[in-house]
Design an enzyme around this catalytic site. Structure first.
Site, PDB file in Angstrom:
ATOM      1  N   SER A   1       3.430  -0.157   6.279  1.00 48.76           N
ATOM      2  CA  SER A   1       3.909  -1.456   6.807  1.00 48.76           C
ATOM      3  C   SER A   1       5.008  -1.601   5.689  1.00 48.76           C
ATOM      4  CB  SER A   1       2.777  -2.545   5.729  1.00 48.76           C
ATOM      5  OG  SER A   1       3.185  -3.820   5.732  1.00 48.76           O
TER       6      SER A   1
ATOM      7  N   TYR B   1      -1.728  -4.639  -1.722  1.00 48.84           N
ATOM      8  CA  TYR B   1      -1.312  -4.142  -0.348  1.00 48.84           C
ATOM      9  C   TYR B   1      -0.138  -3.415  -0.560  1.00 48.84           C
ATOM     10  CZ  TYR B   1      -0.632  -4.586   4.591  1.00 48.84           C
ATOM     11  OH  TYR B   1      -0.458  -4.190   5.779  1.00 48.84           O
TER      12      TYR B   1
END
Length: 269
Positions: free
Chosen positions: A154, A167
């Protein structure tokens, strides 16, 4: 562009998190290229239904494929035996493996000061440990075919994002895994790359994280300011980039790459 279907008609791709979003779009993209597909999703009703829908969409995307060209399995990749079983069943059915797309993951919203360590452990387990294990387990199969791995990291693994510490850390670990694995496995002829999406307009991952539709809508609205291109990405845009990195025709000299697909987010202030 990725490989023409004539060149890859017998190749096999294994994709985790195939019931929706990037995983489903990636399965459909590889189906159009003629790959045989091994698709995995979590064994909960929503994902089981989504996986069946992904299979149907793959068959519609390429009429040359038959139901026998697509293996679907459900389970829990945080249970190590399920990872082993998924790969073993894939090889048992297709007798080869050419590409791993390690896509399964979860979103978590948290700040350091209020983070629950059980939530941190869950995110790191699903987003990092599972990816490490899947990368490890496919090595002997990919060494035989000179195949490759595409991990889904990501843009949050490349830069700090407020309120998403666990995350961000998990996706940064996937990016570093990709670089280290690429260096280690090059001698075996295995390429390892990663895509780093920005905000992608896919509601399921927010739903699975227990986040509301309103939170999803807020994120999509925020990207108009945070992503220089002024919009969220689509699962199909990420899927095409994954297929590009997996392509021996176009990306055969690429390994260790962490490719942002983020509307310019990684270079914005």
């Amino acid at each position: 562009m990725a490989d023409s279907s004539e060149n890859v008609v017998r190749k096999v791709v294994l994709i985790t998190g195939s019931s929706s979003g990037i995983g489903a779009a990636t399965a459909i993209q590889f189906a159009t290229l003629g790959y045989r597909l091994s698709l995995f999703a979590l064994n909960v009703p929503m994902d089981e239904d989504g996986l069946a829908d992904t299979k149907d969409r793959c068959l519609k995307a390429n009429p040359k494929l038959t139901s026998d060209d697509i293996l679907t399995m459900t389970g829990d990749l945080t249970i190590e035996k399920d990872c082993h079983l998924f790969i073993e069943k894939t090889f048992e059915k297709f007798k080869r493996l050419d590409v791993l797309v390690a896509n399964a993951g979860v979103v978590s919203a948290s700040r350091l000061e209020n983070m629950k360590m059980e939530d941190f452990d869950r995110v790191m387990n699903i987003n990092c440990r599972v990816v490490v294990l899947m990368n490890k387990l496919v090595i002997p199969y990919l060494a035989e075919t000179k195949g490759n791995i595409v991990n889904v990291s990501s843009v949050a693994g490349l830069r700090a994002c407020n309120d998403m510490m666990a995350y961000c850390m998990s996706k940064a670990a996937v990016a570093q895994l990709t670089r280290c694995a690429a260096s280690e496995l090059a001698s075996k002829g295995i390429r390892v790359n990663a895509v780093c999406p920005g905000v992608i307009d896919s509601t399921r991952i927010f739903h699975n994280a227990g986040l509301s539709t309103e939170f999803h809508d807020l994120m999509i609205e925020r990207v108009k300011a945070t992503h220089p291109l002024g919009r969220a990405g689509t699962p199909e845009e990420v899927a095409k980039s994954i297929a590009f990195l997996a392509s021996e025709e176009h990306a055969s000299f690429m390994t260790g790459v962490t490719l942002p697909i983020d509307g310019g987010r990684c270079v914005s202030s």
